[in-house]
Enzyme design. Sequence first.
Site, short mmCIF file in Angstrom:
data_model
loop_
_atom_site.label_atom_id
_atom_site.label_comp_id
_atom_site.label_asym_id
_atom_site.label_seq_id
_atom_site.Cartn_x
_atom_site.Cartn_y
_atom_site.Cartn_z
CB SER A 102 -0.92 0.01 1.23
OG SER A 102 -0.16 0.31 2.37
CE LYS A 103 2.14 7.57 -2.50
NZ LYS A 103 1.35 8.77 -2.41
NE ARG A 104 -2.55 2.91 5.72
CZ ARG A 104 -2.03 1.98 6.50
NH1 ARG A 104 -1.16 2.30 7.44
NH2 ARG A 104 -2.38 0.71 6.36
N GLY A 119 4.95 3.68 0.57
CA GLY A 119 5.31 4.92 -0.12
C GLY A 119 5.40 4.74 -1.63
#
Length: 490
Positions: free
Chosen positions: A258-260, A263
């Site tokens: 995930s982006k969270r 990154g």
Amino acid sequence: MTSEARATRVRIAPSPTGALHLGTARTALYNYLYARKNGGAFIFRLEDTDNERSNEKYTEDIIEGLKWLGITWDEGPDIGGPYPPYRQTEKIDHYESMANKLLASGFAYLCYATPDELASMKEEQKAKNESIRYDNRYRNLSQDEKEKFEKEGRIPSIRFRIEEPQKIKWHDAIKGQIEVSSSDLGGDMIIVKSNGVATYNFAVVIDDIDMQMSLVLRGEDHIHNTAKQLLIFEALGETPPHYGHTALMFDTEKRKLSKRRHGESVHIAKYREDGYMPEALVNYLAQMSWTPENGKEIFTLEEACQWFDIKKVSKSPAVFDIDKLNWFNAHYIRSLPIETVVERAMPYLADFDLSSYSQDSIKDMIELLRESLVKLADIKDSAAFFFGDTVPVEQEVKDSVLTAAEAKTVLEALRANISKIPFTDPKGAKAVVDELGKELGLKGKNLYWPVRVALSGKTQGPDLGSIICILGEKRVACRLEAALGLCKTT
Ligand code: GLU
């Protein structure tokens, strides 16, 4: 027409609400491989109805990223095709008219629930520890009740009836038999929001009908959506495509990518920037959940197109392991045609003054350095010693290598014999050093380290003969001089 009888047509339908994600790229790749293997069409279309989050820069990033990987499509917003438009924002009226059909046939109804009402419904359910769902409260309004809400100024959404209980079943191209209970779908679903925009689950069905999809291949996070979508197909009297759901991608610690959490490293652009080879990413992503029948691990996109078999796609979670990707990348950096690697490496050398090297020397330099590169961006560090008049030598290296008595002897001997070095022949150049070693009775690190440190600032590195030849006579002389200066003063 049954979906079996349909021509092979598959698609990727990204929402331009973020940059191209590794998971989307993998789904696109599997669809592309499936289309190519089966002589069908691969369609790219945009789910861009989320006005607030959609951004043209993401559309560009997704298109560029896929193209960079070598994935091309036969129909899409950029190239058109027989079933336009390929952007949902250009089909808003069409979705509405299809929703009106469902209103007319009674499969859908106007729902007057206000946002506040829905929010408090949710709160109550949470407080009672119940699962969150719409309670179907406005399913059967009388004409009077409807008029009353209209008078209050409530703007309705359109909801699709999900009859409970029932089982929604399909044979999944990857997971086999799947069964979802309609009670797990969260109650009647909104198909057109009160602002007139169709929701994902509705628009996607209309698009899949319009574009005559034969198979929908996507991540398993869509399984419940598939159940909902099958109900809509049925209500519209349309034959659905086949479905296949791929396992999601996790990191090596079994956490969803995930982006969270991860990154920029979930985005294809990051790999592109860092100098990953598209061939490596494609190979890595393709083999992540699928191994060709012939067991090969390294293969090209063209080979994957010939060998791809959806029946062999694994059901187990896919693991994204950067070390493994790096292994693939190093392999491709070493084995792609040198011209390709030179062309791709050049931007990473932009900070250096290349004018003092011929094009051939730059090519030799990249050919030499690529042996130990994991990603092209690393060439910035590994090529640094070729540039500038002097090379920085760390104090520790200076102390341990250049202060040794042999260092001065070796470097002076090399300086005195510089004219004997054949600067176009790396083996011959290395042989001159070896010969001097024999004469001086020095070998191993006593012989090579001073030379390496003088020329590159480091005790380890690529082939010494090649370093000498690429640097050329003038630079070698200059560096020997500088190192001897260090020898004397230390
Ligand atoms: N926009 C959806 C997504 O990116 C498309 C899903 C689908 O393929 O139907 O997840």
